[in-house]
Design an enzyme around this catalytic site. Sequence first.
Site, PDB file in Angstrom:
ATOM      1  N   ASP A   1       0.764  -1.274   0.044  1.00  0.00           N
ATOM      2  CA  ASP A   1       0.009   0.186   0.158  1.00  0.00           C
ATOM      3  C   ASP A   1       0.858   1.278  -0.058  1.00  0.00           C
ATOM      4  OD1 ASP A   1      -2.458   1.276   0.144  1.00  0.00           O
ATOM      5  OD2 ASP A   1      -2.398   1.526   2.103  1.00  0.00           O
TER       6      ASP A   1
ATOM      7  N   HIS B   1       5.756   2.199  -8.027  1.00  0.00           N
ATOM      8  CA  HIS B   1       5.406   0.773  -8.057  1.00  0.00           C
ATOM      9  C   HIS B   1       6.740   0.096  -8.205  1.00  0.00           C
ATOM     10  CE1 HIS B   1       1.049   0.813  -7.875  1.00  0.00           C
ATOM     11  NE2 HIS B   1       1.119   1.775  -8.840  1.00  0.00           N
TER      12      HIS B   1
ATOM     13  N   LEU C   1      10.534 -21.153   1.529  1.00  0.00           N
ATOM     14  CA  LEU C   1       9.557 -20.236   1.804  1.00  0.00           C
ATOM     15  C   LEU C   1       8.588 -20.213   0.826  1.00  0.00           C
ATOM     16  CD1 LEU C   1       8.849 -17.214   2.712  1.00  0.00           C
ATOM     17  CD2 LEU C   1      10.225 -16.351   1.103  1.00  0.00           C
TER      18      LEU C   1
HETATM   19  C1  FPP Z   1       0.142  -0.927  -3.712  1.00  0.00           C
HETATM   20  O1  FPP Z   1       0.377   0.623  -3.651  1.00  0.00           O
HETATM   21  C2  FPP Z   1       0.729  -1.543  -4.893  1.00  0.00           C
HETATM   22  C3  FPP Z   1      -0.018  -2.211  -5.569  1.00  0.00           C
HETATM   23  C4  FPP Z   1      -1.579  -2.590  -5.195  1.00  0.00           C
HETATM   24  C5  FPP Z   1       0.580  -2.977  -6.808  1.00  0.00           C
HETATM   25  C6  FPP Z   1       1.672  -3.941  -6.431  1.00  0.00           C
HETATM   26  C7  FPP Z   1       2.100  -4.568  -7.656  1.00  0.00           C
HETATM   27  C8  FPP Z   1       3.482  -4.464  -8.257  1.00  0.00           C
HETATM   28  C9  FPP Z   1       4.495  -3.879  -7.569  1.00  0.00           C
HETATM   29  C10 FPP Z   1       3.557  -5.366  -9.350  1.00  0.00           C
HETATM   30  C11 FPP Z   1       4.214  -6.841  -9.278  1.00  0.00           C
HETATM   31  C12 FPP Z   1       4.393  -7.323  -7.850  1.00  0.00           C
HETATM   32  C13 FPP Z   1       5.045  -8.394  -7.563  1.00  0.00           C
HETATM   33  C14 FPP Z   1       4.962  -8.640  -6.025  1.00  0.00           C
HETATM   34  C15 FPP Z   1       5.910  -9.141  -8.293  1.00  0.00           C
HETATM   35  P1  FPP Z   1      -0.995   1.676  -4.227  1.00  0.00           P
HETATM   36  O2  FPP Z   1      -0.979   1.428  -5.644  1.00  0.00           O
HETATM   37  O3  FPP Z   1      -2.409   0.773  -3.549  1.00  0.00           O
HETATM   38  O4  FPP Z   1      -0.523   2.702  -3.608  1.00  0.00           O
HETATM   39  P2  FPP Z   1      -1.477   4.148  -3.077  1.00  0.00           P
HETATM   40  O5  FPP Z   1      -2.137   3.459  -1.987  1.00  0.00           O
HETATM   41  O6  FPP Z   1      -0.590   5.038  -2.881  1.00  0.00           O
HETATM   42  O7  FPP Z   1      -2.517   4.532  -4.184  1.00  0.00           O
END
Ligand code: FPP
Length: 170
Positions: free
Chosen positions: A3, A20, A113
Site C-alpha cells: 500500500d 510501483h 519459503l
Molecule cells: C500498492 O500501492 C501497490 C499495488 C497494489 C501494486 C503492487 C504490484 C506490483 C509492484 C507488481 C509486481 C508485484 C510483484 C509482487 C511481483 P497502491 O498503488 O495501492 O498505492 P496508493 O495506496 O498510494 O494508491
Amino acid sequence: IMDGNGRWGVKNKNSRNAGHKAGLNTVEKIIKESLKQKIKFLTLYAFSTENWKRPKREVNYLFNLLENFLRNRIEELHKQNIRLKIIGTKNNSKKLNNLLNLSEKKTSKNTKLQINLALNYGSKSELINAFKKLKQENDTITEQKVEKYLETKNIPDPEILIRTGNTKRL
Ligand code: FPP
C-alpha cells in the site's frame, strides 16, 4: 499488503509508476529478510479485482513489472528453495498465464519459503468457488470439506508472534 506505492511515487518522483518500481525493490528486500527470519509463508497482495479500475497505463505498467520480475528472478527464487503459488482467478493474458503456470510448476517442490502471490484474488470469490465445487460433488459442508476446495488450503492460518524474549501468541 502492499500500500502507498502510488502516493510515494507521486510525492517523491512525480509518478505513480515510479512508486510501483520502488515498491518492487522493497518486495525483494522483504523476501530476503523473510528467508533470514525463517518465515515460511509470505502473501503479497499484488493486484486486487478493484485495481482494474485504475488507468490503463498503470495497469499495464504493473503487469509488465510482474512479468519482468518473474522472467528475471524465477531462476534465483528457485535456487533459494522458494515456492511460488498464485492465488486468485487467472484471467490474465495467455502469455502471462503460461509464465505464471511455469513459475509455479518449476518451484512446486521447494520448501524454504512459500510466496503466495495474490492476483485478482478475493476471499469471497474463493469461497464461492469452493461451495460450487462442494455442490458439484454433492458433498456435505464441514470445515475440512470447505478447506479441501480452497485455493489457500495448504496455507496455515496466520499466527502473530511477538519475540520479546518470551514468545507470546496473540
Ligand atoms: C500498492 O500501492 C501497490 C499495488 C497494489 C501494486 C503492487 C504490484 C506490483 C509492484 C507488481 C509486481 C508485484 C510483484 C509482487 C511481483 P497502491 O498503488 O495501492 O498505492 P496508493 O495506496 O498510494 O494508491
